[in-house]
Write an enzyme that holds these catalytic residues in place. Structure first.
Site, mmCIF file in Angstrom:
data_model
loop_
_atom_site.group_PDB
_atom_site.id
_atom_site.type_symbol
_atom_site.label_atom_id
_atom_site.label_comp_id
_atom_site.label_asym_id
_atom_site.label_seq_id
_atom_site.Cartn_x
_atom_site.Cartn_y
_atom_site.Cartn_z
ATOM 1 N N TYR A 56 -1.642 5.463 0.734
ATOM 2 C CA TYR A 56 -2.116 6.575 1.557
ATOM 3 C C TYR A 56 -3.420 7.174 1.022
ATOM 4 C CZ TYR A 56 2.480 6.582 3.860
ATOM 5 O OH TYR A 56 3.609 6.228 4.554
ATOM 6 N N LYS B 173 8.806 -3.377 -4.797
ATOM 7 C CA LYS B 173 8.785 -4.686 -4.138
ATOM 8 C C LYS B 173 8.135 -5.656 -5.133
ATOM 9 C CE LYS B 173 9.415 -7.269 -0.441
ATOM 10 N NZ LYS B 173 10.768 -7.638 0.024
ATOM 11 N N ASP C 275 13.058 9.745 4.976
ATOM 12 C CA ASP C 275 13.457 10.057 6.353
ATOM 13 C C ASP C 275 14.770 9.368 6.703
ATOM 14 O OD1 ASP C 275 11.316 11.689 6.841
ATOM 15 O OD2 ASP C 275 10.779 10.732 8.734
#
Ligand code: NAD
Length: 358
Positions: free
Chosen positions: A143, A193, A253
């Site tokens: 981001y 990951k 979320d």
């Protein structure tokens, strides 16, 4: 003790839920012998209306002079994407987080015992209990990495978003996670990951080094795809889950959904020196603003987090959480969590009932 708290009431339902949270602060102060003084800080759409900018000059300094910041919510259709950036509420929130150097976002996802039926998972899974803390890195990763968009001769437009992490950034969030685990059930699940990404391989090696420093905390690596699956299969296995910015955005979320209502979930953003920022995860809910319909519990539980993580007052935090659970156990519900046939109560009444239990 005396604590100074910056109050950002914000827009929409923000002022209504902050008012109830202040009532809870006062009730706790009375019971435990603390005093709270408040610094009103204007931020968001209401600041745009008042002074022409959503992030008025001096906001960060005002907040830094306090021990913690409590925020309701900001935003609304009135200050939408057609407005210049300095008038948009979201700009203010990002600027505040940056200026206070809040690099760790803590989002607990806990199923309140009285609301087991609101959990969308299998009944037996819900009954085993869900109480996890998502620790998301907030200021690095994809981001905030370099991005680019350019034309190629044969493939049309091409874009890149760079995911970058330094050892230092990973270590400070990792340390936060291990310290938090010591205050909870002493387990850290680090999500990455590492089978594909180089940033994840660095992430994992730093986490392994930290795990050796915290031998009293159980540690595991979890691949992000597996984690997404485990959150809906068996969320009770998790205590503290630590992960990088984008994975954390998505997983937090997902985790919040398994607990029922958006009106119940608090959050904290913390750094090393500046005051922590405590806020509900929901937005300003313009559709129900000013109608005494908003659920104040997420903001009230944000106050409990403030007690625990900024003021090191676990007993006070527990008093707030227990009061919330007691009111829910008695069957009182705001409209967002009311089961069919239950007459909901309003924001103010929910706040009053929680205060009475404290
Ligand atoms: P929202 O969270 O405000 O509302 C989503 C739905 O949940 C609505 O139906 C709303 O009525 C309901 N809801 C939310 N909080 C509730 C509560 N406490 N009690 C009962 N019901 C509740 O999300 P949205 O509609 O996508 O966004 C509205 C505005 O809030 C936008 O301007 C958005 O940018 C802003 N926002 C701000 C923050 C923040 O301040 N941190 C976070 C998210 C969204």
């Amino acid at each position: 003790m005396d604590y100074k708290i910056a109050l950002i009431r914000g827009d929409g339902i923000g002022p209504e839920v902050v008012e109830e949270a202040v009532g809870v602060l006062e009730a706790v102060g009375k019971k435990f012998g603390h005093t709270f003084t408040y610094e009103e800080v204007l931020l968001g759409g209401c600041a745009t209306d008042a002074v022409g900018k959503s992030y008025p000059d001096g906001t960060a300094e005002k907040c830094k002079a306090c021990d913690a910041v409590l925020l309701g919510a900001v935003g609304g259709p009135k200050w939408g994407a057609d407005k210049p950036a300095e008038q948009r509420p979201e700009t203010a929130l990002l600027a505040l987080r940056k200026d206070l150097e809040l690099y760790a976002n803590l989002r607990p996802a806990a199923l309140r015992p009285a609301l087991v039926d609101a959990c969308p998972l299998k009944k037996e899974t819900a009954e085993r209990g869900i109480d996890l803390m998502m620790v998301r890195e907030l200021t690095g990763g994809i981001y905030f990495g370099k991005r680019d968009r350019y034309q190629t001769e044969d493939r049309g437009t091409e874009c890149t978003d760079l995911m970058a992490y330094s050892e230092k950034e990973i270590e400070r969030i990792g340390r936060r996670a291990f310290e938090l685990a010591r205050l909870r059930r002493k387990k850290v699940s680090s999500v990455d990951k590492a089978n594909v990404l180089e940033t994840s391989r660095l992430w994992r090696s730093v986490m392994h080094r930290l795990a050796e420093e915290y031998p009293d905390v159980a540690y595991e690596d979890v691949l992000v795809d597996n984690c997404a699956m485990q959150i809906v299969r068996d969320p009770g296995q998790f205590d503290v889950v630590v992960t990088e910015n984008m994975f954390g955005d998505i997983l937090s979320d997902e985790a919040s959904m398994v607990t029922g209502s958006i009106g119940l979930l608090p959050s904290a953003s913390i750094g090393d020196t500046a005051p922590g920022l405590y806020e509900p995860i929901h937005g300003s809910a313009p559709d129900i603003a000013g109608q005494d319909k908003a659920d104040p519990i997420a903001t009230i539980l944000s106050v409990a987090m403030m007690f625990r993580y900024s003021f090191q007052l676990p007993e006070e935090a527990e008093a707030v959480e227990k009061a919330v659970d007691a009111v829910l156990a008695e069957g009182w519900r705001t409209q967002d969590i009311a089961e069919p046939g239950v007459t909901p109560i309003g924001t103010r009444e929910m706040g009053r009932r929680i205060r009475e239990h404290i």
